[in-house]
Write a protein that holds these residues in place. Structure first.
Motif, short mmCIF file in Angstrom:
data_model
loop_
_atom_site.label_atom_id
_atom_site.label_comp_id
_atom_site.label_asym_id
_atom_site.label_seq_id
_atom_site.Cartn_x
_atom_site.Cartn_y
_atom_site.Cartn_z
N ASN A 57 0.86 11.25 2.54
CA ASN A 57 -0.04 12.13 3.30
C ASN A 57 -1.43 11.53 3.46
OD1 ASN A 57 2.07 13.90 3.41
ND2 ASN A 57 1.27 15.29 1.84
N GLU A 58 -1.51 10.33 3.99
CA GLU A 58 -2.80 9.66 4.12
C GLU A 58 -3.25 9.56 5.58
OE1 GLU A 58 -4.59 9.23 1.72
OE2 GLU A 58 -3.51 8.61 -0.07
N SER A 59 -2.77 10.46 6.41
CA SER A 59 -3.06 10.41 7.83
C SER A 59 -4.56 10.31 8.12
CB SER A 59 -2.48 11.65 8.51
OG SER A 59 -2.89 11.70 9.82
N GLU A 93 -7.28 14.18 0.37
CA GLU A 93 -7.56 14.63 -0.99
C GLU A 93 -6.65 13.98 -2.02
OE1 GLU A 93 -5.33 18.87 -0.86
OE2 GLU A 93 -7.26 18.69 0.18
N THR A 94 -7.10 14.02 -3.28
CA THR A 94 -6.34 13.38 -4.33
C THR A 94 -5.06 14.16 -4.61
OG1 THR A 94 -6.32 12.73 -6.65
CG2 THR A 94 -7.70 14.60 -6.07
N LYS A 95 -4.03 13.41 -5.04
CA LYS A 95 -2.75 14.05 -5.34
C LYS A 95 -2.60 14.34 -6.81
CE LYS A 95 -2.18 12.59 -1.18
NZ LYS A 95 -3.16 11.73 -0.50
N TRP A 96 -3.72 14.20 -7.55
CA TRP A 96 -3.65 14.37 -8.99
C TRP A 96 -4.20 15.72 -9.40
CZ3 TRP A 96 -1.09 11.20 -12.16
CH2 TRP A 96 -0.75 9.95 -11.64
N GLN A 141 -15.65 6.79 -4.16
CA GLN A 141 -14.90 8.04 -4.02
C GLN A 141 -14.00 7.91 -2.80
OE1 GLN A 141 -14.97 10.20 -6.46
NE2 GLN A 141 -16.61 9.11 -7.50
N ARG A 142 -12.94 8.70 -2.79
CA ARG A 142 -11.97 8.73 -1.71
C ARG A 142 -12.65 8.84 -0.34
NH1 ARG A 142 -7.11 10.46 -0.15
NH2 ARG A 142 -5.63 10.02 -1.79
N ALA A 143 -12.20 8.04 0.65
CA ALA A 143 -12.85 8.05 1.95
C ALA A 143 -12.56 9.35 2.70
CB ALA A 143 -12.37 6.86 2.77
N VAL A 200 0.84 -1.20 0.00
CA VAL A 200 0.00 0.00 0.00
C VAL A 200 0.88 1.25 0.00
CG1 VAL A 200 -1.91 1.15 1.17
CG2 VAL A 200 -1.57 -1.30 1.51
N PRO A 201 0.96 1.97 -1.11
CA PRO A 201 1.70 3.23 -1.12
C PRO A 201 0.89 4.31 -0.39
CG PRO A 201 1.13 2.54 -3.38
CD PRO A 201 0.37 1.68 -2.43
N CYS A 202 1.55 5.05 0.48
CA CYS A 202 0.82 6.09 1.22
C CYS A 202 1.57 7.41 1.14
CB CYS A 202 0.70 5.76 2.71
SG CYS A 202 0.36 4.05 3.06
N ALA A 226 -4.16 3.57 -0.54
CA ALA A 226 -4.39 3.73 0.89
C ALA A 226 -5.71 4.43 1.20
CB ALA A 226 -3.24 4.52 1.50
N ASP A 227 -6.38 4.96 0.18
CA ASP A 227 -7.52 5.83 0.48
C ASP A 227 -8.87 5.12 0.43
OD1 ASP A 227 -7.57 5.37 -2.17
OD2 ASP A 227 -7.54 7.46 -2.80
N LEU A 228 -8.83 3.77 0.44
CA LEU A 228 -10.04 2.95 0.42
C LEU A 228 -10.84 3.07 -0.87
CD1 LEU A 228 -11.25 3.20 4.12
CD2 LEU A 228 -10.15 1.29 3.00
N GLN A 229 -10.21 3.65 -1.91
CA GLN A 229 -10.87 3.63 -3.22
C GLN A 229 -10.75 2.25 -3.84
OE1 GLN A 229 -9.11 7.19 -5.11
NE2 GLN A 229 -11.22 7.71 -5.62
N HIS A 230 -9.81 1.48 -3.33
CA HIS A 230 -9.68 0.09 -3.74
C HIS A 230 -10.17 -0.77 -2.59
CE1 HIS A 230 -6.11 1.31 -6.56
NE2 HIS A 230 -7.27 1.71 -7.00
N ASP A 280 5.61 4.45 3.01
CA ASP A 280 5.36 5.86 3.28
C ASP A 280 6.23 6.68 2.33
OD1 ASP A 280 4.89 8.37 4.52
OD2 ASP A 280 6.81 8.10 5.56
N ASP A 281 5.56 7.29 1.37
CA ASP A 281 6.27 7.98 0.29
C ASP A 281 6.61 9.42 0.70
OD1 ASP A 281 7.30 8.74 -2.11
OD2 ASP A 281 5.40 8.73 -3.19
N GLY A 282 7.39 9.56 1.77
CA GLY A 282 7.80 10.88 2.22
C GLY A 282 6.66 11.78 2.67
N1 UDP Z 1 0.58 8.16 -3.60
C1 UDP Z 1 1.94 7.96 -3.32
N2 UDP Z 1 2.84 8.91 -3.70
C2 UDP Z 1 2.46 10.05 -4.38
C3 UDP Z 1 1.09 10.21 -4.69
C4 UDP Z 1 0.18 9.25 -4.29
O1 UDP Z 1 2.31 6.96 -2.72
O2 UDP Z 1 3.31 10.86 -4.70
C5 UDP Z 1 -0.40 7.13 -3.18
C6 UDP Z 1 -1.54 7.67 -2.35
O3 UDP Z 1 -1.23 7.71 -0.99
C7 UDP Z 1 -2.64 6.67 -2.64
C8 UDP Z 1 -2.36 6.25 -4.07
O4 UDP Z 1 -1.00 6.59 -4.32
O5 UDP Z 1 -2.54 5.52 -1.80
C9 UDP Z 1 -3.27 6.92 -5.06
O6 UDP Z 1 -3.24 8.33 -4.88
P1 UDP Z 1 -4.54 9.23 -4.99
O7 UDP Z 1 -5.65 8.63 -4.19
O8 UDP Z 1 -4.13 10.62 -4.65
O9 UDP Z 1 -4.86 9.13 -6.53
P2 UDP Z 1 -6.31 8.91 -7.20
O10 UDP Z 1 -6.97 7.80 -6.46
O11 UDP Z 1 -7.01 10.19 -7.07
O12 UDP Z 1 -5.98 8.54 -8.62
#
Ligand code: UDP
Ligand code: MG
Length: 322
Positions: free
Chosen positions: A11-13, A205-208, A200-202, A7-9, A97-101, A44-46
């Motif tokens: 800022n998912e606190s 916010e999205t990083k996109w 939708q994200r739980a 699970v890549p995370c 990590a955001d429960l969208q999956h 934890d991606d920084g």
């Molecule tokens: N994520 C990450 N590094 C980043 C950007 C996102 O590890 O630089 C992770 C984020 O924590 C999440 C997943 O990638 O678990 C998808 O990110 P996000 O939900 O922001 O994207 P979306 O679902 O909107 O496509």
């Protein structure tokens, strides 16, 4: 059988605790028989919030939880690669990590893995997404599938189960510019697609941002083959052909009627079109050269600052040995 969930995370606190809880619950429930075990690897991606602290706390409570913390934000692709590198499972599940999956899909994935599939891909529908973005995505995939020679499908993301064979295939590709969607498709193997409802994200916010999406889109076009270069070549060819015909026509006209001076419109048109095509072509060339530049540096994909994995050194070596 050992199942690794990565699970890549970043800022998912806001949601990480809920994710941990739901994931652990699902994984506990998956156990059929005594040879089943699992590990949850959080990368934890920084993060700049307290995601890492929460992960550490969870690791103390639950022996299944592992964490890898990067020295800074390296991006999701790097985080997934780290997860794949460190995972020791017979199969690996990648999820956000955001429960969208929804973790509840994992039992079904494991079922199909048991049936001999190497990639079990969860595909979402676009319910609840903005109409415009769904339409744009549709257009984009049509375009990309024309140009790129791997198949990419709308709604298919990184949420999937990979067998050990598939994971090793992915790890064999140590390129710096990683475009996962293409890589997943490139490795092939027996694929099974299962559908799930878009969520939708739980929280958080999205990083996109739009900019990031655009650059991701360009990556998808450029990173798989040299067709864009070929397109420049063809465009150049067509232009030369048209110019040639135009020159012939003009020449005949001059021979018949003599030279007439007015020609401002045609001159400007020619300059603009040719200039435009040249700039685009140079741009495309530049994109490829830029990629070569990054590849030849052979930099590691990520740097690990902290982890509770025991054999971290081994995998790290692989990362540095590129
Ligand atoms: N994520 C990450 N590094 C980043 C950007 C996102 O590890 O630089 C992770 C984020 O924590 C999440 C997943 O990638 O678990 C998808 O990110 P996000 O939900 O922001 O994207 P979306 O679902 O909107 O496509
Ligand atoms: Mg998300």
């Amino acid at each position: 059988m050992l199942v690794s969930v990565i699970v890549p995370c970043f800022n998912e606190s806001a949601v990480i605790e809920a994710t941990l809880e739901r994931l652990a619950q699902v994984m506990e429930g998956c156990g059929h028989g005594s040879d089943y075990s699992y590990e949850l690897i959080f990368i934890d991606d920084g993060s700049r919030d307290d995601t890492l602290d929460k992960l550490k706390k969870a690791a103390q409570k639950d022996g299944h939880v592992r964490y890898i913390s990067f020295s800074r934000n390296f991006g999701k692709e790097a985080a997934m690669l780290a997860g794949l590198t460190y995972a020791s499972g017979d199969c690996v599940v990648i999820m956000d990590a955001d429960l969208q999956h929804p973790p509840e899909m994992i039992p079904e994935m494991l079922y199909w893995y048991g049936q001999g599939y190497d990639q079990v891909i969860a595909r979402r529908n676009r319910k609840g997404d903005k109409k415009r973005s769904a339409f744009m995505a549709h257009l984009y995939y049509r375009l990309v599938n024309h140009i790129v020679d791997v198949k990419m499908m709308d709604g298919v993301g990184d949420f999937r189960l990979l067998s050990r064979k598939a994971v090793n295939g992915l790890l064999a590709m140590q390129e710096y510019n990683r475009f996962s969607k293409g890589l997943f498709s490139w490795i092939g193997f027996k694929e099974k697609i299962i559908e799930y409802e878009n969520v939708q994200r739980a929280a958080g916010e999205t990083k996109w941002s739009f900019k990031r999406l655009l650059s991701y889109g360009i990556d998808g076009l450029i990173s798989f083959n040299n067709k864009p270069l070929r397109i420049c070549f063809v465009m150049g060819g067509i232009l030369v052909f048209i110019s040639f015909i135009y020159i012939l026509i003009t020449l005949v006209q001059i021979l018949l009627h003599g030279i007439d001076v007015p020609g401002y419109f045609t001159t400007i048109c020619a300059i603009l079109i040719i200039g435009g095509v040249q700039l685009i072509s140079v741009g495309v060339l530049g994109e490829y050269i830029g990629r070569i530049y990054y590849e030849v540096k052979h930099r590691p994909h990520f740097l690990v600052a902290d982890t509770n994995l025991e054999d971290a050194g081994k995998a790290e070596k692989r990362n540095y040995d590129r």
